[in-house]
Motif scaffolding. Structure first.
Motif, PDB file in Angstrom:
ATOM      1  N   ALA A   1       0.839  -1.206   0.000  1.00 55.21           N
ATOM      2  CA  ALA A   1       0.000   0.000   0.000  1.00 55.21           C
ATOM      3  C   ALA A   1       0.872   1.253   0.000  1.00 55.21           C
ATOM      4  CB  ALA A   1      -0.924  -0.022   1.213  1.00 55.21           C
ATOM      5  N   GLU A   2       1.957   1.237   0.752  1.00 61.30           N
ATOM      6  CA  GLU A   2       2.865   2.385   0.778  1.00 61.30           C
ATOM      7  C   GLU A   2       3.524   2.589  -0.577  1.00 61.30           C
ATOM      8  OE1 GLU A   2       4.055   2.132   5.541  1.00 61.30           O
ATOM      9  OE2 GLU A   2       5.309   1.160   4.025  1.00 61.30           O
ATOM     10  N   GLU A   3       3.866   1.506  -1.248  1.00 55.34           N
ATOM     11  CA  GLU A   3       4.444   1.598  -2.586  1.00 55.34           C
ATOM     12  C   GLU A   3       3.436   2.184  -3.577  1.00 55.34           C
ATOM     13  OE1 GLU A   3       7.080   1.440  -5.711  1.00 55.34           O
ATOM     14  OE2 GLU A   3       7.507   1.120  -3.583  1.00 55.34           O
ATOM     15  N   LEU A   4       2.171   1.768  -3.468  1.00 53.58           N
ATOM     16  CA  LEU A   4       1.127   2.317  -4.340  1.00 53.58           C
ATOM     17  C   LEU A   4       0.971   3.813  -4.117  1.00 53.58           C
ATOM     18  CD1 LEU A   4      -1.533  -0.527  -4.035  1.00 53.58           C
ATOM     19  CD2 LEU A   4      -0.269   0.104  -6.097  1.00 53.58           C
ATOM     20  N   SER A   5       0.990   4.243  -2.852  1.00 57.01           N
ATOM     21  CA  SER A   5       0.900   5.665  -2.529  1.00 57.01           C
ATOM     22  C   SER A   5       2.078   6.426  -3.132  1.00 57.01           C
ATOM     23  CB  SER A   5       0.856   5.857  -1.019  1.00 57.01           C
ATOM     24  OG  SER A   5       0.903   7.226  -0.688  1.00 57.01           O
ATOM     25  N   ARG A   6       3.260   5.869  -3.013  1.00 55.27           N
ATOM     26  CA  ARG A   6       4.456   6.520  -3.565  1.00 55.27           C
ATOM     27  C   ARG A   6       4.346   6.695  -5.071  1.00 55.27           C
ATOM     28  NH1 ARG A   6       9.222   5.579  -5.811  1.00 55.27           N
ATOM     29  NH2 ARG A   6       8.847   3.356  -6.114  1.00 55.27           N
ATOM     30  N   ARG A   7       3.610   5.772  -5.713  1.00 56.16           N
ATOM     31  CA  ARG A   7       3.419   5.834  -7.172  1.00 56.16           C
ATOM     32  C   ARG A   7       2.208   6.687  -7.565  1.00 56.16           C
ATOM     33  NH1 ARG A   7       5.675   1.356 -10.289  1.00 56.16           N
ATOM     34  NH2 ARG A   7       7.463   0.593  -9.115  1.00 56.16           N
ATOM     35  N   GLY A   8       1.568   7.319  -6.585  1.00 58.49           N
ATOM     36  CA  GLY A   8       0.489   8.244  -6.894  1.00 58.49           C
ATOM     37  C   GLY A   8      -0.908   7.674  -6.829  1.00 58.49           C
ATOM     38  N   HIS A   9      -1.046   6.408  -6.398  1.00 59.12           N
ATOM     39  CA  HIS A   9      -2.360   5.774  -6.311  1.00 59.12           C
ATOM     40  C   HIS A   9      -2.908   5.871  -4.882  1.00 59.12           C
ATOM     41  CE1 HIS A   9      -1.469   4.056 -10.222  1.00 59.12           C
ATOM     42  NE2 HIS A   9      -0.431   3.385  -9.739  1.00 59.12           N
ATOM     43  N   PHE A  10      -4.221   5.792  -4.776  1.00 58.07           N
ATOM     44  CA  PHE A  10      -4.856   5.576  -3.484  1.00 58.07           C
ATOM     45  C   PHE A  10      -5.019   4.070  -3.282  1.00 58.07           C
ATOM     46  CE2 PHE A  10      -5.922   9.951  -4.201  1.00 58.07           C
ATOM     47  CZ  PHE A  10      -6.034  10.512  -2.932  1.00 58.07           C
ATOM     48  N   ALA A  11      -4.766   3.618  -2.066  1.00 56.73           N
ATOM     49  CA  ALA A  11      -4.951   2.199  -1.718  1.00 56.73           C
ATOM     50  C   ALA A  11      -6.103   2.119  -0.731  1.00 56.73           C
ATOM     51  CB  ALA A  11      -3.681   1.620  -1.106  1.00 56.73           C
ATOM     52  N   ILE A  12      -7.171   1.418  -1.110  1.00 59.46           N
ATOM     53  CA  ILE A  12      -8.381   1.351  -0.292  1.00 59.46           C
ATOM     54  C   ILE A  12      -8.544  -0.067   0.229  1.00 59.46           C
ATOM     55  CG2 ILE A  12     -10.869   1.727  -0.237  1.00 59.46           C
ATOM     56  CD1 ILE A  12     -10.533   3.615  -2.629  1.00 59.46           C
ATOM     57  N   ARG A  13      -8.364  -0.225   1.541  1.00 62.44           N
ATOM     58  CA  ARG A  13      -8.497  -1.544   2.164  1.00 62.44           C
ATOM     59  C   ARG A  13      -9.986  -1.824   2.411  1.00 62.44           C
ATOM     60  NH1 ARG A  13      -8.284  -3.594   7.675  1.00 62.44           N
ATOM     61  NH2 ARG A  13      -8.539  -5.848   7.493  1.00 62.44           N
ATOM     62  N   MET A  14     -10.484  -2.921   1.856  1.00 58.20           N
ATOM     63  CA  MET A  14     -11.900  -3.235   1.918  1.00 58.20           C
ATOM     64  C   MET A  14     -12.189  -4.379   2.884  1.00 58.20           C
ATOM     65  SD  MET A  14     -13.082  -2.732  -2.015  1.00 58.20           S
ATOM     66  CE  MET A  14     -14.785  -2.537  -1.455  1.00 58.20           C
ATOM     67  N   GLY A  15     -13.495  -4.600   3.135  1.00 57.79           N
ATOM     68  CA  GLY A  15     -13.947  -5.676   4.000  1.00 57.79           C
ATOM     69  C   GLY A  15     -15.215  -5.273   4.725  1.00 57.79           C
ATOM     70  N   ALA A  16     -16.118  -6.219   4.889  1.00 56.84           N
ATOM     71  CA  ALA A  16     -17.372  -5.940   5.593  1.00 56.84           C
ATOM     72  C   ALA A  16     -17.162  -5.984   7.100  1.00 56.84           C
ATOM     73  CB  ALA A  16     -18.440  -6.950   5.172  1.00 56.84           C
ATOM     74  N   HIS A  17     -16.507  -7.041   7.585  1.00 54.30           N
ATOM     75  CA  HIS A  17     -16.147  -7.184   8.989  1.00 54.30           C
ATOM     76  C   HIS A  17     -14.717  -7.712   9.012  1.00 54.30           C
ATOM     77  CE1 HIS A  17     -20.401  -6.741   9.916  1.00 54.30           C
ATOM     78  NE2 HIS A  17     -20.649  -7.701   9.044  1.00 54.30           N
TER      79      HIS A  17
ATOM     80  N   ASP B   1      -0.580   7.627   6.244  1.00 54.34           N
ATOM     81  CA  ASP B   1      -0.559   8.100   4.861  1.00 54.34           C
ATOM     82  C   ASP B   1      -1.994   8.374   4.399  1.00 54.34           C
ATOM     83  OD1 ASP B   1      -0.445   8.307   2.037  1.00 54.34           O
ATOM     84  OD2 ASP B   1       1.338   7.050   1.953  1.00 54.34           O
ATOM     85  N   PRO B   2      -2.320   9.602   3.965  1.00 49.41           N
ATOM     86  CA  PRO B   2      -3.696   9.911   3.543  1.00 49.41           C
ATOM     87  C   PRO B   2      -4.153   9.154   2.305  1.00 49.41           C
ATOM     88  CG  PRO B   2      -2.203  11.736   3.039  1.00 49.41           C
ATOM     89  CD  PRO B   2      -1.435  10.783   3.882  1.00 49.41           C
ATOM     90  N   LYS B   3      -3.206   8.605   1.556  1.00 44.73           N
ATOM     91  CA  LYS B   3      -3.574   7.828   0.363  1.00 44.73           C
ATOM     92  C   LYS B   3      -3.867   6.364   0.708  1.00 44.73           C
ATOM     93  CE  LYS B   3      -1.696  10.174  -3.684  1.00 44.73           C
ATOM     94  NZ  LYS B   3      -1.180  11.444  -3.173  1.00 44.73           N
ATOM     95  N   ILE B   4      -3.629   5.967   1.946  1.00 44.15           N
ATOM     96  CA  ILE B   4      -3.950   4.603   2.392  1.00 44.15           C
ATOM     97  C   ILE B   4      -5.198   4.703   3.275  1.00 44.15           C
ATOM     98  CG2 ILE B   4      -3.141   2.571   3.644  1.00 44.15           C
ATOM     99  CD1 ILE B   4      -0.282   3.391   2.913  1.00 44.15           C
ATOM    100  N   ILE B   5      -6.297   4.205   2.781  1.00 40.05           N
ATOM    101  CA  ILE B   5      -7.602   4.398   3.425  1.00 40.05           C
ATOM    102  C   ILE B   5      -8.145   3.054   3.904  1.00 40.05           C
ATOM    103  CG2 ILE B   5      -9.971   5.209   3.096  1.00 40.05           C
ATOM    104  CD1 ILE B   5      -8.816   6.995   0.801  1.00 40.05           C
ATOM    105  N   ASP B   6      -8.359   2.952   5.200  1.00 36.39           N
ATOM    106  CA  ASP B   6      -8.925   1.715   5.755  1.00 36.39           C
ATOM    107  C   ASP B   6     -10.453   1.813   5.734  1.00 36.39           C
ATOM    108  OD1 ASP B   6      -9.224  -0.736   6.856  1.00 36.39           O
ATOM    109  OD2 ASP B   6      -8.291  -0.299   8.768  1.00 36.39           O
ATOM    110  N   TYR B   7     -10.975   1.685   4.549  1.00 35.88           N
ATOM    111  CA  TYR B   7     -12.424   1.752   4.303  1.00 35.88           C
ATOM    112  C   TYR B   7     -13.195   0.796   5.203  1.00 35.88           C
ATOM    113  CZ  TYR B   7     -16.561   0.476   1.369  1.00 35.88           C
ATOM    114  OH  TYR B   7     -17.808   0.168   0.898  1.00 35.88           O
ATOM    115  N   ALA B   8     -12.612  -0.350   5.497  1.00 40.17           N
ATOM    116  CA  ALA B   8     -13.306  -1.397   6.256  1.00 40.17           C
ATOM    117  C   ALA B   8     -13.602  -0.984   7.696  1.00 40.17           C
ATOM    118  CB  ALA B   8     -12.479  -2.689   6.257  1.00 40.17           C
ATOM    119  N   THR B   9     -12.808  -0.077   8.267  1.00 40.52           N
ATOM    120  CA  THR B   9     -12.973   0.247   9.690  1.00 40.52           C
ATOM    121  C   THR B   9     -13.273   1.718   9.960  1.00 40.52           C
ATOM    122  OG1 THR B   9     -10.609   0.672  10.043  1.00 40.52           O
ATOM    123  CG2 THR B   9     -11.369  -1.606  10.297  1.00 40.52           C
ATOM    124  N   LYS B  10     -13.261   2.578   8.942  1.00 38.43           N
ATOM    125  CA  LYS B  10     -13.397   4.022   9.151  1.00 38.43           C
ATOM    126  C   LYS B  10     -14.812   4.554   8.915  1.00 38.43           C
ATOM    127  CE  LYS B  10      -9.079   4.775  10.202  1.00 38.43           C
ATOM    128  NZ  LYS B  10      -8.696   5.172  11.568  1.00 38.43           N
TER     129      LYS B  10
END
Length: 406
Positions: A210-226, A235-244
């Protein structure tokens, strides 16, 4: 205490209503037998078939219906059949249900439930069932158009939700998910799901990628229902969608459908990038022979198989020959003395770099890489899981594990 009591009472009430609906369907079942008899009488002219949409599990809810529609596009179902589907009592994602419900020609009706279960009490029931799975042995998905589309209103809603998450308009984003035991324990707590534990992986091993993706200009969105644990990063480009608190049924579908590519750790959500034809990385993949080789623009990494008594890793050939390449239960690995070793953070990062550079057109392959790919795929023959093999194994993963090809 009053609030807790009220919530508990609502939960019990919901379960009671569900039981009443279930009983009501069985009570009315005898009334559909005349229709079932009529189905059999007219079957030489029109074959009426019924089937469930597998709507309680998102992987099968997505992949089974998409594959069915692709097969219909290529006339692989009886031409004189009239197919009717029904949804289950519990739907895993209402946005996906809504999208299937609006597909022209895809008939979905509560009546099909009665017909389906009544038919099972009659001889030759299979003839009147729609048989579906997610294995594309006929290789039709790559030859077919995507069937699901978002409406303009859904697109507009999603853009607002992405901005709220901090994803800039026009930015590329990558979805990622690690399978753990939390989801099934939450949605079906009375059932023992431990046999699936061999598929689990640690989300912390995805952070380097995820940090490498951010360094390359992408957003990394971690998914999951539970999920069992958060993916922690400043890192603002690494988003823990599953828990936020960003999770919605619409975003659950949209992110895998519109991502630059998707990274999955062997779980049902990876069916969504597949049906929307997005590039996909599968890490910690098991079992080995269920590699889904027919998918293009796909990269794979496998968990390694450590023989505890011999204190060594099994080769890919040994895994296939021993039968472990088809194991679907944790107990099967335990009985054979096999410890499953997850992909490292570095392995996941390296395959993510490979995918990103392949999509940019800057990836440089070597003859040695191509030879390692040939050696790996020479171990496989078309079988009940794969008819063609066009996906690739991570280049660095094979370079660093040449001994597993012996």
């Amino acid at each position: 205490m009053k609030t807790i009591f009220t919530l508990g009472a609502l939960a019990h009430r919901s379960k009671f209503i569900m039981k009443l609906k279930f009983l009501r369907k069985w009570i009315f079942l005898p009334f559909v037998f005349p229709i079932i008899l009529l189905m059999r009488i007219i079957s030489p002219i029109v074959l009426i078939r019924t089937g469930g949409t597998s709507g309680s599990r998102i992987g099968h809810f997505a992949a089974n219906l998409e594959k069915y529609l692709c097969e219909k596009d290529h006339d692989l179902h009886p031409k004189r059949s009239f197919d009717i589907f029904f949804h289950p009592f519990r739907i895993c994602n209402n946005q996906l249900k809504k999208m299937w419900d609006r597909i022209p020609g895809l008939r979905i009706s509560h009546l099909a439930w009665f017909l389906h279960h009544g038919n099972k009490l009659m001889p030759d029931a299979k003839r009147y069932e729609i048989i579906m799975d997610d294995i594309d042995l006929n290789d039709v998905m790559i030859k077919s158009n995507i069937h699901l589309q978002f409406t303009p209103n859904e697109e507009a809603t999603v853009q607002k939700e992405l901005i709220n998450m901090g994803v800039h308009i026009g930015s590329t984003f990558i979805g990622l998910i690690a399978r753990d035991s939390s989801y099934l324990k939450k949605v079906s707590p009375t059932r023992n799901w431990s046999y699936h534990n061999y598929r689990d992986s640690n989300i912390e091993n995805y952070l380097l990628a995820a940090e490498e993706l951010s360094r390359r200009g992408h957003f990394a969105i971690r998914m999951g229902a539970h999920v069992n644990k958060a993916l922690k990063s400043n890192d603002p480009k690494i988003i823990d969608y599953a828990t936020k608190g960003y999770k919605t049924d619409l975003l659950d579908i949209y992110i895998p459908a519109r991502c630059h590519f998707f990274i999955s750790g062997n779980t049902g959500l990876d069916a969504l990038p597949v049906i929307f034809r997005r590039p996909l990385i599968l890490v910690n993949l098991l079992p080995l022979e269920m590699v889904r080789g027919w998918l293009p623009n796909n990269l794979r990494l496998f968990k390694k198989h450590w023989l505890k008594e011999e204190k060594r890793f099994m080769t890919f050939r040994e895994i296939i020959k021993s039968g472990a390449g088809k194991f679907l239960h944790a107990e099967e690995f335990d009985k054979q003395g096999i410890e499953l070793i997850e992909n490292t953070s570095e392995e996941i990062r390296d395959v993510v770099i490979e995918m990103d550079e392949r999509l940019k057109g800057t990836w440089e392959t070597t003859e040695q890489d191509e030879e390692l790919q040939r050696q790996f795929w020479s171990l496989f023959k078309p079988n009940e899981f794969n008819s063609v093999f066009r996906c690739r194994i991570g280049a660095k993963y094979l370079q660093q594990n040449k001994d597993l090809l012996d």
